[in-house]
Design an enzyme around this catalytic site. Structure first.
Site, short mmCIF file in Angstrom:
data_model
loop_
_atom_site.label_atom_id
_atom_site.label_comp_id
_atom_site.label_asym_id
_atom_site.label_seq_id
_atom_site.Cartn_x
_atom_site.Cartn_y
_atom_site.Cartn_z
CB CYS A 56 15.89 -35.69 46.78
SG CYS A 56 15.39 -34.68 48.29
CG HIS A 84 10.62 -33.51 45.17
ND1 HIS A 84 11.40 -34.61 44.70
CD2 HIS A 84 11.63 -33.08 45.96
CE1 HIS A 84 12.57 -34.95 45.51
NE2 HIS A 84 12.41 -33.79 46.10
CD GLU A 85 11.72 -29.22 46.28
OE1 GLU A 85 12.15 -29.11 47.44
OE2 GLU A 85 12.41 -29.56 45.20
CG HIS A 88 11.37 -32.36 51.12
ND1 HIS A 88 12.39 -33.27 51.17
CD2 HIS A 88 11.83 -32.00 49.72
CE1 HIS A 88 13.14 -33.57 50.50
NE2 HIS A 88 12.69 -33.00 49.31
NI NI Z 1 13.84 -33.03 47.68
#
Ligand code: NI
Length: 175
Positions: free
Chosen positions: A100, A142-143, A146
């Protein structure tokens, strides 16, 4: 437009739940997305979420071109995803390496759903609705994490594999 500073793990904005975008045809939104692409390209990332540059809106970008540096990474189309919704299509999960841009230099093995559907809007208001698997599904999960204040280390179950990529000999994109 501009390469922006990427916040690193520990910055409070990265732990906040981002707000939905209410207006798509907005020059400020287009400018944000342009900055996100500039920043991601500069850092050679696979994805970026708006909170990583300090903007608490539900906007992510991602995309991976075929790249000899990452021969195992499948191609993922360059995508802008606004107000995303992810639906797992089975309980099946798989562990694989992640990095990341907000956790530079580190890698860990993270469990993710193998098959998902994701929906949202692009910057022109077009509907995006895709069913994907494996690496593509991993990048999206993953995105979108966030946007809920979750960084990948918070999902690691086996910390024996968490470490610096140079020590691990792992060469995958930060995303
Ligand atoms: Ni990330």
């Amino acid at each position: 437009m501009a390469i922006r500073k990427v916040l690193r793990m520990g910055h409070p904005v990265l732990r906040e739940v981002a707000k939905p975008v209410e207006q798509i045809n907005d020059p400020a939104l287009i400018a944000l997305i342009t900055d996100m692409f500039d920043t991601m390209a500069h850092l050679d990332g696979a994805g970026l979420a708006a909170p990583q540059i300090g903007v608490g809106l539900r906007v992510v970008i991602f995309g991976v071109k075929e790249n000899t540096r990452y021969p195992d990474a499948e191609e993922v189309p360059m995508t802008v995803l606004i107000n995303p919704i992810i639906t797992p299509l089975s309980d099946e999960q798989e562990e694989d390496w992640e990095g990341c841009l907000s956790v530079p230099g580190l890698r860990g093995r993270v469990p993710r759903y193998k098959h998902i559907r994701y929906q949202g809007l692009d910057e022109q208001g077009n509907i995006i609705d895709r069913t994907v698997s494996d690496f593509h599904a991993r990048v999206v999960q993953h995105e979108c994490d966030h946007l809920d204040g979750i960084l990948y280390p918070m999902r690691i179950r086996d910390f024996t594999s968490f470490g610096f990529s140079e020590e691990l000999g792992i060469n995958t994109p930060d995303d």
